[in-house]
Enzyme design. Structure first.
Site, PDB file in Angstrom:
ATOM      1  N   HIS A 170       6.774  59.556  11.093  1.00  0.00           N
ATOM      2  CA  HIS A 170       7.050  59.836   9.867  1.00  0.00           C
ATOM      3  C   HIS A 170       7.694  61.228   9.457  1.00  0.00           C
ATOM      4  O   HIS A 170       8.726  61.234   8.890  1.00  0.00           O
ATOM      5  CB  HIS A 170       5.886  59.718   8.824  1.00  0.00           C
ATOM      6  CG  HIS A 170       5.076  58.637   8.776  1.00  0.00           C
ATOM      7  ND1 HIS A 170       5.437  57.345   8.390  1.00  0.00           N
ATOM      8  CD2 HIS A 170       3.695  58.447   9.493  1.00  0.00           C
ATOM      9  CE1 HIS A 170       4.263  56.532   8.512  1.00  0.00           C
ATOM     10  NE2 HIS A 170       3.454  57.047   9.249  1.00  0.00           N
ATOM     11  N   ASP A 171       6.922  62.242   9.544  1.00  0.00           N
ATOM     12  CA  ASP A 171       7.552  63.682   8.893  1.00  0.00           C
ATOM     13  C   ASP A 171       8.791  64.253   9.596  1.00  0.00           C
ATOM     14  O   ASP A 171       9.506  64.893   8.891  1.00  0.00           O
ATOM     15  CB  ASP A 171       6.362  64.573   8.771  1.00  0.00           C
ATOM     16  CG  ASP A 171       5.200  64.162   8.031  1.00  0.00           C
ATOM     17  OD1 ASP A 171       5.606  63.582   7.054  1.00  0.00           O
ATOM     18  OD2 ASP A 171       4.070  64.719   8.225  1.00  0.00           O
TER      19      ASP A 171
END
Ligand code: BDR
Ligand code: CA
Length: 314
Positions: free
Chosen positions: A244-245
């Site tokens: 994700h990040d």
């Protein structure tokens, strides 16, 4: 040479947060990290601030300033995600406890002071966790809002709907009141939701490429992604876990890898059933004004090539 992005990374590491920090540290020509502000999220604050320092030391950057922020959401008890990230938040590799100090200043004060003392539009905020620190800064010092160049955040979902509840993504769900403040602040927002990150999968080949990098960073990243793969593969039945990040840092480095729409996004804070939902007007069926660039697609091959290349420099 272009001027590097000056950024503050607000984060709750988390293995994928760690990879995002490493990607930024591996890109010194394009990114200058002014500070890392830790927030409670994936695990409690005492662990997220410690993990942020562990990651800086892994990259041989004990000079990076790490600040500790809010230990609980604005209006609710903290919800954590040890079921994904393990007991420490950084389960997988065995990494030494950090020696570098935590800064004395509170993360919220650091955010306020940094924006007050900088020219308007010169610094971006990259948020990788619940938005508590950022909302607290905006509540206490509304004068900083026009000074923030942009907030590039991992959070929310529209087509993929939710990961912590059927209708909410974790970062928004943990502190929906904070998210409401941030989405309503009139700051340019770039949102990397699950719709993008669920297309950013660490396949076996990509994990092997991390592991084959020279030095300890590649191996640590392979071990981190191996760890949360177990959970995500079982959950999604996919070929690899979503990373994700790091998409936030990928967007800063090369926005051409991403595609989205300028739309209105509102945050649900009232309903028990859909708490923390990002109500994204993707089809523009209301006349609510756009407040975010909401990303939907990524060139995932291009992104992983860039990520692996940057990790290789550490
Ligand atoms: C987000 O939640 C956390 O578990 C990850 O670090 C990421 O920021 C994904 O929903
Ligand atoms: Ca995170």
């Amino acid at each position: 040479m272009t001027t590097p992005h000056q950024i503050i990374i607000d984060t709750d590491p988390g293995q994928d947060d760690a990879v995002a920090i490493l990607m930024a540290l591996g890109s010194p020509q394009e990114i200058e990290i002014l500070g890392i502000t830790a927030v409670a999220g994936n695990v409690p604050l005492a662990l997220t601030e410690k993990n942020a320092r562990i990651v800086c030391e892994l990259a041989n950057r004990p000079d990076i300033r790490v600040f500790s922020g809010c230990d609980a959401p604005i209006a609710r008890p903290l919800v954590t995600a040890e079921h994904v990230h393990g007991k420490t938040g950084l389960d997988g590799p065995t990494l030494p406890d950090p020696v570098m100090p935590l800064q004395d200043q509170h993360a919220v004060d650091f955010i306020i002071d940094t924006f007050r003392n900088a020219p308007a539009g010169s610094i971006s905020l990259c948020t990788l966790g619940p938005l508590t620190n950022v909302a607290a800064a905006l509540e206490r010092a509304p004068d900083i809002a026009p000074k923030i160049k942009q907030i590039v955040m991992m959070g929310g979902a529209y087509f993929e709907v939710g990961n912590i509840t059927p209708t909410a993504e974790f970062n928004i769900y943990v502190d929906p009141e904070a998210a409401k403040i941030v989405f309503g602040a009139g700051i340019p927002l770039v949102v990397l939701p699950l719709d993008v990150t669920h297309k950013t999968l660490v396949t076996k080949e990509r994990n092997d490429a991390f592991r084959a990098l020279p030095g300890k960073v590649g191996i640590a990243v392979a071990e981190m992604t191996d760890f949360f793969e177990r959970f995500d593969k079982e959950k999604y039945g996919s070929t690899g876990a979503p990373l994700h990040d790091p998409t936030v840092i990928g967007y800063l480095l090369n926005p051409d890898l991403f595609q989205g729409r300028e739309i209105n996004v509102e945050i649900e804070t009232g309903s028990d059933l859909t708490l923390g939902m990002t109500v994204a007007d993707w089809w523009r069926v209301t006349d609510r004004p756009a407040n975010a660039l909401f990303i939907k697609d990524i060139d995932d091959e291009g992104f992983f090539t860039l990520l692996t290349e940057r990790l290789a420099t550490l």
